[in-house]
Design a protein around this motif. Sequence first.
Motif, PDB file in Angstrom:
ATOM      1  N   THR A  34       0.849  -1.185   0.000  1.00 48.97           N
ATOM      2  CA  THR A  34       0.000   0.000   0.000  1.00 48.97           C
ATOM      3  C   THR A  34       0.888   1.239   0.000  1.00 48.97           C
ATOM      4  N   VAL A  36       1.424   5.004   0.466  1.00 49.84           N
ATOM      5  CA  VAL A  36       0.714   5.998   1.268  1.00 49.84           C
ATOM      6  C   VAL A  36       1.181   7.436   1.038  1.00 49.84           C
ATOM      7  N   VAL A  71      -3.063   4.452  -2.021  1.00 49.30           N
ATOM      8  CA  VAL A  71      -3.708   5.457  -1.183  1.00 49.30           C
ATOM      9  C   VAL A  71      -3.158   6.833  -1.543  1.00 49.30           C
TER      10      VAL A  71
END
Length: 91
Positions: A34, A36, A71
């Motif tokens: 992920t 970020v 994200v």
Amino acid sequence: MDVTDAPERRRYEGRIDGELAGIAEYRASDEVVTFVHTEVMPGFEGKGVGSTLVRAALDDVRAHGKKVRAVCPFVKGYVEKHSDEYGDLVA
């Protein structure tokens, strides 16, 4: 630009002539990375550092057989813009 994974800092680092030019921070599980936050350091903006960094990071994730969750708006936009190349990585 040299891009390397720095797992102890949970980020990919892009360096130009040894100087840190950009980072792509991530959180990783066994199956998904992920992203970020992506940041290009002052003095390196507008030179394609972010795109080069993200491309190398995505290629590395693929090489390790993992998927991506974006994200970070920059990474998300990059994947969407290059969906023909990286769309299959999206978790």
